[in-house]
Design an enzyme around this catalytic site. Structure first.
Site, short mmCIF file in Angstrom:
data_model
loop_
_atom_site.label_atom_id
_atom_site.label_comp_id
_atom_site.label_asym_id
_atom_site.label_seq_id
_atom_site.Cartn_x
_atom_site.Cartn_y
_atom_site.Cartn_z
N GLY A 106 0.98 -1.19 0.01
CA GLY A 106 -0.14 0.09 0.02
C GLY A 106 0.77 1.27 -0.09
N ASP A 130 4.73 -9.59 5.44
CA ASP A 130 4.63 -10.54 4.54
C ASP A 130 5.78 -10.96 3.46
OD1 ASP A 130 2.17 -10.51 5.57
OD2 ASP A 130 1.30 -9.51 4.09
N GLY A 173 -0.28 -13.34 6.80
CA GLY A 173 0.05 -13.49 5.56
C GLY A 173 -1.13 -13.74 4.52
N MET A 217 2.02 -39.01 17.33
CA MET A 217 0.79 -38.58 17.75
C MET A 217 0.69 -37.23 17.92
SD MET A 217 -1.11 -41.34 18.17
CE MET A 217 -2.44 -40.60 18.98
O1 F6P Z 1 0.30 -6.90 5.25
C1 F6P Z 1 0.71 -7.02 6.65
C2 F6P Z 1 -0.20 -7.72 7.54
O2 F6P Z 1 0.04 -7.95 8.66
C3 F6P Z 1 -0.71 -9.01 6.79
O3 F6P Z 1 0.05 -10.24 7.12
C4 F6P Z 1 -2.30 -9.09 7.55
O4 F6P Z 1 -2.95 -9.98 6.81
C5 F6P Z 1 -2.57 -7.80 7.58
O5 F6P Z 1 -1.35 -6.73 7.55
C6 F6P Z 1 -3.44 -7.09 8.52
O6 F6P Z 1 -4.00 -5.82 8.62
P1 F6P Z 1 -4.57 -5.18 9.64
O7 F6P Z 1 -3.54 -4.85 10.70
O8 F6P Z 1 -4.94 -3.85 8.98
O9 F6P Z 1 -5.70 -6.01 10.19
#
Ligand code: F6P
Length: 321
Positions: A106, A130, A173, A217
């Site tokens: 972003g 990520d 992720g 297990m």
């Molecule tokens: O992109 C980084 C990340 O931490 C992702 O792994 C996760 O899905 C997302 O941001 C969570 O976003 P937010 O903190 O806005 O819920």
């Protein structure tokens, strides 16, 4: 003629190592006689003209902290032309000659818009747990998040082994299985479920049944949140195998924490290099490493979808189970 840079602006997203990057940018700029304006709350702050003067002293004592001292926010308004024009106004009124944008997809997309649409000199610094920035082998924050998740997983293993249980551990992720794959291998897990790879719950359940016949297990299966929910998979496994499962969602603990040495060093190098690029007028780029040497790629490339290679790691995880 290249314009002399007197002042830069800096905005960030959040993850471990970003404070170390802010420190590196501010201090490198200072050493070249360049002043730094910190933009509070990312692109939202750029729209609202929410800024602070940063000096080498004001960034002292932050290298070891996670998050971002500049705060950050989701800036839906920046998606509109109106919001973008407001951001340009802030850049101009604060006499910002160039911008450093530190963050994930972003943040770098915002940087690319400012650079390509409004000719603002911008350099991007990849920072996301990520590790999904195209053309970038390592983003700031991903090493810390893998280590945080691994630490939690090791603790879960104590119980999994003692009680002979099946655990499904959901890691972060959204579109990328980077954390899951690394933690899966480093944590000695039985399987990983990734956005990059299809899976069949029946096959996994079958392996569990066969394993239990051999006397195995305890199981730990890592699930990347972008592919499935640990709770749903747990229910399905129980239904097929008749065995109890437990699910753990690690969530945001993976985005915070004390940055690892690797992330701090990466942040220092990337922050320094962002300034080098700005001074040379080589903007519209994102810093990266090539064979451990600092280098840069166009922002337009960095914001494309990254295809992560999972085959080798996955094969090893299964081989060592
Ligand atoms: O992109 C980084 C990340 O931490 C992702 O792994 C996760 O899905 C997302 O941001 C969570 O976003 P937010 O903190 O806005 O819920």
């Amino acid at each position: 003629m290249k314009k002399k840079i007197k002042r830069i602006g800096i905005l960030t997203r959040d993850c471990a190592g970003i404070n170390a990057a802010i420190r590196a940018v501010v201090r490198t700029a200072y050493s070249s006689g360049i002043k730094t304006t910190g933009i509070i709350r990312g692109y939202e702050g750029l729209i609202e003209d929410n800024t602070i003067e940063l000096t080498p002293r004001s960034v002292s004592g932050i290298i070891n902290y996670g998050g971002t001292v500049l705060k950050t926010a989701r800036a839906k308004r920046f998606r509109s032309v109106e919001g973008q024009k407001q951001a340009i106004k802030t850049i101009k009124s604060n006499n910002i000659d160039a911008l450093v944008a530190i963050g994930g997809n972003g943040s770098l997309t915002g940087a690319s818009i400012l650079s390509s649409k409004y000719s603002i000199p911008v350099v991007g610094v990849p920072a996301t747990i990520d590790n999904d920035i195209n053309g970038v082998a390592m983003s700031i924050g991903s090493d810390t998040s893998v280590n945080v998740a691994l630490d939690a997983l090791d603790k879960i293993r104590d119980t999994a082994t003692s009680l002979e249980r099946i655990f499904l551990v959901e890691v972060m992720g959204r579109d990328c299985g980077y954390i899951a794959l690394r933690v899966g291998l480093a944590g000695g897990c039985e399987d990983v479920i990734l956005p990059e790879k299809n899976f069949k719950i029946k096959e996994i359940s079958q392996e569990i049944v066969e394993g239990s016949i051999r006397g195995k297990m305890s199981w730990i299966i890592v699930v990347a949140e972008g592919k499935a929910k640990a709770a749903d998979l747990g229910k399905k496994i129980t239904k097929i195998t008749g065995l109890e499962t437990r699910e753990v969602v690690l969530g945001h603990i993976q985005r915070g924490g004390r940055p690892t040495a690797y992330d701090r060093m990466l942040a220092a190098r990337y922050g320094y290099y962002a300034l080098e690029l700005i001074k040379k007028g080589q903007t519209g780029r994102c810093v990266t490493l090539r064979n451990d040497k600092l280098s840069a790629i166009p922002l337009s490339k960095a914001i494309k979808k990254k295809d992560m290679e999972v085959k080798d790691y996955y094969k090893l995880i299964k081989l060592l189970t």
